[in-house]
Design an enzyme around this catalytic site. Structure first.
Site, PDB file in Angstrom:
ATOM      1  N   MET A   1       0.830  -1.193   0.000  1.00  0.00           N
ATOM      2  CA  MET A   1       0.000   0.000   0.000  1.00  0.00           C
ATOM      3  C   MET A   1       0.874   1.257   0.000  1.00  0.00           C
ATOM      4  O   MET A   1       1.260   1.738   1.050  1.00  0.00           O
ATOM      5  CB  MET A   1      -0.868  -0.023   1.269  1.00  0.00           C
ATOM      6  CG  MET A   1      -2.317   0.076   0.993  1.00  0.00           C
ATOM      7  SD  MET A   1      -2.698   1.702   0.408  1.00  0.00           S
ATOM      8  CE  MET A   1      -2.350   2.613   1.898  1.00  0.00           C
ATOM      9  N   PRO A   2       1.197   1.752  -1.180  1.00  0.00           N
ATOM     10  CA  PRO A   2       2.114   2.887  -1.287  1.00  0.00           C
ATOM     11  C   PRO A   2       1.491   4.183  -0.801  1.00  0.00           C
ATOM     12  O   PRO A   2       1.217   5.080  -1.582  1.00  0.00           O
ATOM     13  CB  PRO A   2       2.422   2.943  -2.786  1.00  0.00           C
ATOM     14  CG  PRO A   2       1.211   2.359  -3.430  1.00  0.00           C
ATOM     15  CD  PRO A   2       0.685   1.315  -2.480  1.00  0.00           C
ATOM     16  N   CYS A   3       1.298   4.272   0.490  1.00  0.00           N
ATOM     17  CA  CYS A   3       0.623   5.457   1.008  1.00  0.00           C
ATOM     18  C   CYS A   3       1.508   6.692   0.899  1.00  0.00           C
ATOM     19  O   CYS A   3       1.021   7.811   1.019  1.00  0.00           O
ATOM     20  CB  CYS A   3       0.202   5.236   2.454  1.00  0.00           C
ATOM     21  SG  CYS A   3       1.552   4.834   3.555  1.00  0.00           S
ATOM     22  N   PHE A   4       2.788   6.500   0.648  1.00  0.00           N
ATOM     23  CA  PHE A   4       3.674   7.665   0.501  1.00  0.00           C
ATOM     24  C   PHE A   4       3.373   8.426  -0.778  1.00  0.00           C
ATOM     25  O   PHE A   4       3.820   9.555  -0.957  1.00  0.00           O
ATOM     26  CB  PHE A   4       5.143   7.226   0.511  1.00  0.00           C
ATOM     27  CG  PHE A   4       5.522   6.324  -0.633  1.00  0.00           C
ATOM     28  CD1 PHE A   4       6.015   6.864  -1.804  1.00  0.00           C
ATOM     29  CD2 PHE A   4       5.376   4.955  -0.532  1.00  0.00           C
ATOM     30  CE1 PHE A   4       6.367   6.054  -2.860  1.00  0.00           C
ATOM     31  CE2 PHE A   4       5.716   4.126  -1.578  1.00  0.00           C
ATOM     32  CZ  PHE A   4       6.214   4.678  -2.753  1.00  0.00           C
TER      33      PHE A   4
END
Length: 111
Positions: free
Chosen positions: A51-54
DNA sequence: ATTGGGGCCTCCG
DNA sequence: TCGGAGGCCCCAA
């Protein structure tokens, strides 16, 4: 598919080298008021591999927050070729992604 | 630039 | 189980 899973599904659509915003994801979910909830999901699942929340930033191009610390967020963004200066995304308009593929408008809670 | 209201979920007591 | 507080925010004034 519940709301959080659908949120992750949307976030994973962001192409490499691009970013999106909490608000854009919220709108794709069907309601801009979900923006804060989107932030919670990110904070709750700071696993950048699944989950590439960045890649989710504020609508004004500032970084927002990051559970693992902003320096780490910046590092991950730069790894994808996204420049960050003074706490903001450089050339935000050109890296902003809002082409989410929404299968269905998720206005209300789904089971 | 700053402020405040908004309205939805999740967390923790 | 129930309730209140707060959140990686947004937008209009």
């Amino acid at each position: 598919m519940n709301l959080s899973e659908y949120t992750y599904y949307l976030v994973r659509q962001i192409p490499k080298g691009r970013v999106s915003t909490y608000g854009a994801v919220a709108k794709a979910l069907g309601d801009k008021n979900y923006a804060r909830v989107v932030g919670l999901y990110m904070n709750r699942n700071p696993d950048a591999n699944t989950m590439p929340c960045f890649k989710i930033v504020c609508s004004d191009g500032s970084l927002g927050g990051f559970g693992l610390g902003l320096p780490d967020k910046i590092r991950r963004l730069q790894n994808e070729g996204i420049q960050v200066r003074k706490g903001k995304i450089v050339d935000f308009d050109s890296v902003f992604f809002d082409g989410f593929q929404t299968m269905y408008p998720l206005k209300k809670r789904k089971s």
